[in-house]
Design a protein around this motif. Structure first.
Motif, PDB file in Angstrom:
ATOM      1  N   ALA A 106       7.983   8.845  -2.732  1.00 20.18           N
ATOM      2  CA  ALA A 106       9.042   7.865  -2.493  1.00 20.18           C
ATOM      3  C   ALA A 106       8.609   6.516  -3.030  1.00 20.18           C
ATOM      4  O   ALA A 106       7.445   6.313  -3.369  1.00 20.18           O
ATOM      5  N   GLU A 107       9.580   5.607  -3.111  1.00 25.31           N
ATOM      6  CA  GLU A 107       9.288   4.211  -3.409  1.00 25.31           C
ATOM      7  C   GLU A 107       9.989   3.354  -2.376  1.00 25.31           C
ATOM      8  O   GLU A 107      11.043   3.715  -1.857  1.00 25.31           O
ATOM      9  N   ASN A 108       9.391   2.215  -2.070  1.00 33.88           N
ATOM     10  CA  ASN A 108      10.011   1.261  -1.153  1.00 33.88           C
ATOM     11  C   ASN A 108      10.297   1.867   0.217  1.00 33.88           C
ATOM     12  O   ASN A 108      11.292   1.533   0.857  1.00 33.88           O
ATOM     13  N   ILE A 124       0.838  -1.205   0.000  1.00 29.28           N
ATOM     14  CA  ILE A 124       0.000   0.000   0.000  1.00 29.28           C
ATOM     15  C   ILE A 124       0.870   1.251   0.000  1.00 29.28           C
ATOM     16  O   ILE A 124       0.598   2.223  -0.726  1.00 29.28           O
ATOM     17  N   ARG A 125       1.921   1.254   0.832  1.00 27.95           N
ATOM     18  CA  ARG A 125       2.832   2.400   0.864  1.00 27.95           C
ATOM     19  C   ARG A 125       3.454   2.650  -0.506  1.00 27.95           C
ATOM     20  O   ARG A 125       3.510   3.782  -0.986  1.00 27.95           O
ATOM     21  N   SER A 126       3.935   1.576  -1.125  1.00 28.58           N
ATOM     22  CA  SER A 126       4.586   1.715  -2.427  1.00 28.58           C
ATOM     23  C   SER A 126       3.632   2.300  -3.460  1.00 28.58           C
ATOM     24  O   SER A 126       3.989   3.215  -4.211  1.00 28.58           O
ATOM     25  N   GLU A 127       2.401   1.783  -3.492  1.00 27.31           N
ATOM     26  CA  GLU A 127       1.431   2.248  -4.479  1.00 27.31           C
ATOM     27  C   GLU A 127       1.082   3.715  -4.262  1.00 27.31           C
ATOM     28  O   GLU A 127       1.086   4.517  -5.208  1.00 27.31           O
ATOM     29  N   ALA A 128       0.805   4.078  -3.012  1.00 30.38           N
ATOM     30  CA  ALA A 128       0.360   5.444  -2.727  1.00 30.38           C
ATOM     31  C   ALA A 128       1.497   6.448  -2.856  1.00 30.38           C
ATOM     32  O   ALA A 128       1.348   7.494  -3.505  1.00 30.38           O
ATOM     33  N   HIS A 179       9.470   2.782   9.277  1.00 35.07           N
ATOM     34  CA  HIS A 179      10.236   3.730  10.084  1.00 35.07           C
ATOM     35  C   HIS A 179      10.440   5.066   9.378  1.00 35.07           C
ATOM     36  O   HIS A 179      10.810   6.051  10.020  1.00 35.07           O
ATOM     37  N   ASP A 180      10.197   5.113   8.075  1.00 35.13           N
ATOM     38  CA  ASP A 180      10.336   6.366   7.335  1.00 35.13           C
ATOM     39  C   ASP A 180       9.065   7.219   7.374  1.00 35.13           C
ATOM     40  O   ASP A 180       9.093   8.380   6.963  1.00 35.13           O
TER      41      ASP A 180
END
Length: 953
Positions: free
Chosen positions: A244-246, A233-237, A250-251
């Motif tokens: 960002a990607e990946n 989900i993070r990668s897609e959004a 913690h980021d």
């Protein structure tokens, strides 16, 4: 060197939207610079990363003093600009550059500026990082026994070496802080399913699928699976937002504030969210976001949010979980004077799962069509034009995710005279068929099925045909296979069933005032019409034994699951608004009891308190509960003013009376935390005391809002204005029905006298409490639904998001404490369909605590429901579970519900006489030793495939 005037933000290229469904960062606008990472991914160039890298090199040489040095800051700035200028000169039309080439330019810039020591430190740092990456990748490969080379195919068809170090970090992060989970085992099993040339997206899928298969072994794997899904989900959004990607969890402390701003910018640009949300202090709200709350989702909860709630563009979800909760909170606070502070307060309630708004609110808060209400109740008049106007209203209300309750009682019955044509009516059933097909044709915003429930009073001449509507046999033109149905039962009918007397059916056009009468007034008028019928002054009627009709009602309920049984008189006798109208029906899920008429479509806004989060040190945390309820009532009241009303009758009603419906969820889980069995007096007592506290705090909160905002417009003359609270209105049942027909516990523990005096001065909402099913929002928060007992301790749940293994974590934790949890126990639970009753080595006290819904006496559900009902001004979605039902059992349970003062009942759940083969269970490993194991029946619902009503919540 010429000083660059461009600030850092302007030197970081932005992405032009819209993007394609499959986010492609290599397809950015002309002139934009892109970076090829070591794993082959292409990302947008970010100049700030050059400054960070250089600053670290200076710190390595000069120590901590470099951090505050203006010389170092200015030098880093100049050199970063130099690298940026060089890269742009070499790529004037944009294009791609490898990460290693960028780092080479950084080295050259440092040396040309005379910073040889810093350049050397930077070179050493690059070498160290390269060695660390190689070592991590080697260790990750060795840990999973990966000897052969696996390459991953990206979206462009390029093959890149698999980044085992990153996968290792990802899985370990997903397991962080969780006991009894094995990160290495997940990674090892996932890699077995990979092959050279595997698609990039399939690598993530392999990790998620591997973790989810372990959920039955330990409930903590549901959190592992959710966190692995969270990476996707993070990668897609973040990719779509150009951030960002990946990124790792913690980021997110740094990235969430940026994501909030980018989400609102893109969402408003594409008219997916209201541009008014950008008027908030986004820096303040971004800083208030708590990324660690992403870690509390179960797999079912997060997958449900992703599939059905996150805002998307061309099927790409660009809303992250905490942005989602903040968007909902902002939408609910948009009219508040202190809107930033209120948005943060509401966000904290939602994101901690202390309270959850209903599905329509979660869908639409902060959007351009903020239809936030859950339920709409309508009365269908006895006029052809008005009937089809009502069906049109159904379509409009359903379009924006509203669940519908239709009162069809006024429509004349079969054989009734039609004055305009001098013909005979076909009755109410054909029109219900049209309403049924409308609900199918117009679903809820394309997000879930349209849902409607038809109500008919028990004296209507078409009642027998109405009972047959859900049958699978007979004339299909007189069947409604998709529409729910419910009986609207007057007390007089129940008294005649109890006393074995006759009952008369009428057509409403000949007895028009019965529809609006209840209590003693209804009885007197009904008996008057019976006398007229006996005298031949009424043409269309039918006499029958009340018990015969009651028997058919129960038979159809068992056979088809419909019509549900709800009680007209108690809903009206206890209604605070009886001075301005009549309650003619409940809603889709039988918890709303509001007035309706031709000019008023009743509306209710729902939300639920999570009881689990309000249990502390073995008792109900009243201080926290009061705080949560106060905020919840405020949020619900705000919905009324913010709401988008699809039809004017709904706005007219809602603005006049301002009803809301605050409920609860997690009741069963709260009992587990307290060490109380659902089938016990202690559970009934907890139902009483917890609902008393919520009722007290909710009424207080509404009175407090009235002091701030004013009372609702029809307050004068209401029960509230007379100081009659829900607990006081219970007395009206016996006064109208007769004392021998009612038995309700009246115990109370709080200071209700002082509250009565306060309420007499004003209250903000005509109705305040209603317990909804919470089918979906309970899934999101990971707690037991509403007031439901445990269905099974281990089962596979199917819904619109797929199939999910659900295991009772409280049972597993208890068995772990007793050193009884192992693979054999898992097999036993599978074999016995989630029941612990026949597993020999489980102690009796554990069996009592974790008895499932069909293993406890149904009377406990009714008793607990009765204790809650006395505190609630509306009703509750009360499902009844009966193992091996019979006519006698059904008769006893439903008459008990009436005697105990319940306003409504919901689904009847019963067990079917079928079982499934346990193909994954090794029978030789069972604890319960028996010569010939007997398969237990599989729980099956009466004529409904899905046990969840998701229309309201």
């Amino acid at each position: 060197m010429e000083q660059q005037a461009t600030d850092l933000k302007s030197r970081t290229p932005s992405i032009n939207h819209p993007m394609s469904t499959d986010t492609d960062l290599s397809a950015t606008a002309p002139g934009q610079l892109r970076v090829i990472k070591r794993n082959g991914k292409v990302v947008v160039f970010d100049a700030s990363k050059i400054e960070v890298a250089m600053t670290k090199a200076f710190l390595a040489v000069e120590g901590g003093q470099a951090a505050g040095s203006s010389r170092v800051h200015e030098t880093v700035r100049q050199l970063s600009d130099l690298v940026f200028t060089t890269l742009n000169r070499r790529n004037p039309t944009g294009g791609t550059v490898h990460i290693e080439d960028i780092q080479d330019q950084v080295e050259l810039a440092l040396m040309r500026h005379g910073e040889q020591k810093v350049a050397r430190a930077y070179v050493l740092y690059r070498e160290q990082r390269a060695q660390e990456r190689a070592a991590a990748d080697k260790a990750a490969r060795e840990a999973v026994g990966l000897n052969s080379q696996i390459r991953v195919k990206d979206k462009h068809g390029n093959l890149n070496p698999i980044d085992m170090a990153r996968l290792d970090t990802l899985v370990k992060e997903a397991c962080e802080g969780l006991s009894d989970v094995d990160a290495n085992s997940i990674l090892k099993d996932a890699v077995r399913n990979l092959y050279d040339g595997v698609a990039e997206k399939d690598v993530s899928t392999a990790l998620i699928m591997t973790a989810r298969t372990q959920i039955e072994r330990d409930p903590n794997y549901t959190y592992v699976t959710a966190r692995l899904l969270m990476d996707v989900i993070r990668s897609e959004a973040l990719s779509f937002l150009g951030i960002a990607e990946n990124a790792q969890q913690h980021d997110m402390g740094e990235l969430y504030p940026r994501a909030l701003k980018a989400f609102l910018e893109i969402g408003s640009e594409h008219e997916l969210v209201s541009s008014e949300l950008k008027t908030f202090d986004l820096d303040l709200l971004g800083a208030a976001i708590k990324p660690e709350r992403d870690m509390q989702f179960t797999y079912l909860g997060l997958q449900t949010l992703y599939d059905r709630y996150f805002i998307h563009y061309h099927n790409t979800r660009f809303e992250l979980p905490q942005v989602f909760f903040m968007r909902v909170a902002m939408g609910l606070a948009i009219r508040e004077p202190q809107k930033n502070e209120r948005a943060i307060e509401f966000y904290n309630m939602l994101s901690t799962f202390d309270y959850m708004s209903s599905t329509p609110t979660l869908f639409n808060s902060g959007t351009l069509h903020s239809q936030l209400s859950s339920c709409y109740l309508t009365t269908v008049p006895d006029d052809l034009g008005d009937i089809f106007d009502a069906i049109r209203d159904n379509a409009l209300l359903s379009k924006f995710a509203g669940g519908l309750g239709n009162d069809w009682t006024p429509v004349r019955g079969l054989g009734a005279h039609i004055k305009g044509t001098n013909g005979k009516s076909q009755g109410v059933v054909p029109f219900m068929k049209v309403a049924n097909d409308t609900a199918v044709a117009v679903n809820q915003g394309g997000k879930r099925k349209g849902a409607v429930c038809a109500y008919l009073e028990t004296w209507h001449i078409d009642i027998e045909e109405f009972l047959d509507l859900r049958k699978n046999t007979g004339d299909d033109r007189r069947r409604t296979h998709d529409m729910n149905t419910a009986n609207w039962v007057p007390d007089l009918f129940m008294k005649r069933v109890t006393d074995d007397q006759e009952w008369t059916l009428f057509t409403p056009n000949e007895v028009p005032d019965l529809h609006d009468l209840y209590g003693k007034a209804f009885e007197e008028r009904y008996e008057h019409y019976e006398r007229l019928a006996a005298e031949g002054k009424i043409r269309v009627f039918k006499k029958m034994a009340a018990k015969d009709l009651w028997r058919k009602m129960l038979s159809m309920l068992f056979e088809t699951g419909h019509p549900w049984i709800t009680f007209k008189d108690v809903c009206n006798l206890r209604s605070p608004q009886q001075h301005v109208g009549v309650v003619h029906s409940s809603n889709l899920c039988t918890e709303i009891t509001l007035n309706t008429s031709k000019d008023e479509i009743a509306v209710c806004n729902l939300g639920s308190i999570n009881l689990v989060n309000h249990i502390k040190d073995g008792q109900l945390d009243l201080d926290k509960l009061q705080k949560t309820v106060r905020a919840a009532v405020r949020m619900l009241d705000n919905v009324i003013d913010i709401n988008f009303y699809p039809v004017p009758q709904a706005q007219n009603s809602n603005m006049k009376h301002r009803p809301v419906g605050l409920g609860i969820m997690g009741f069963q889980d709260a009992l587990y935390l307290l060490g109380i069995s659902y089938g016990s007096d202690a559970a009934v007592e907890f139902a009483d005391r917890s609902m008393e506290a919520i009722s007290y705090f909710a009424i207080s909160a509404s009175a407090e809002l009235a002091e701030e905002r004013g009372s609702y417009s029809t307050f004068n003359g209401s029960l509230w204005s007379k100081g009659v609270l829900p607990i006081d209105s219970v007395k009206a049942i016996a006064e109208n029905r007769g004392a021998k027909y009612v038995e309700v516990d009246m115990s109370q523990t709080m200071d209700w006298n002082s509250l009565r005096e306060r309420v007499k001065k004003g209250i903000r909402n005509s109705n305040i409490m209603a317990i909804a099913p919470t089918a979906t929002i309970a899934n999101i928060t990971g707690v037991s639904q509403s007031i439901e007992p445990t269905y099974q301790n281990l089962y596979v749940k199917s819904n619109l998001s797929g199939e999910f293994t659900v295991i009772n974590p409280f049972l597993v934790n208890e068995l772990k404490k007793r050193d009884l949890w192992d693979n054999v126990m898992v097999n036993d639970l599978k074999y016995y369909d989630g029941s612990v009753q026949k597993i020999d080595r489980i102690p009796a006290d554990v069996k009592a605590m974790f008895a499932t819904a069909f293993e406890m006496d149904c009377k406990w559900l009714v008793e607990a429901g009765s204790r809650r009902q006395k505190w609630i001004d509306q009703a509750q979605s009360l499902n009844l579970y009966i193992n091996q039902p019979s006519g006698k059992k059904l008769d006893l349970v439903y008459r008990m519900a009436w005697f105990r003062g319940l306003k409504t009942t919901y689904y009847l759940r019963s067990l079917g006489a079928t079982s499934t083969e346990k193909s994954t269970v090794k029978s030789g490993a069972l604890n319960a030793v028996a010569a010939t194991p007997v398969a237990e029946p599989e729980p099956k619902l009466c004529s409904i495939e899905n046990p969840d009503c998701e229309a309201c919540q």
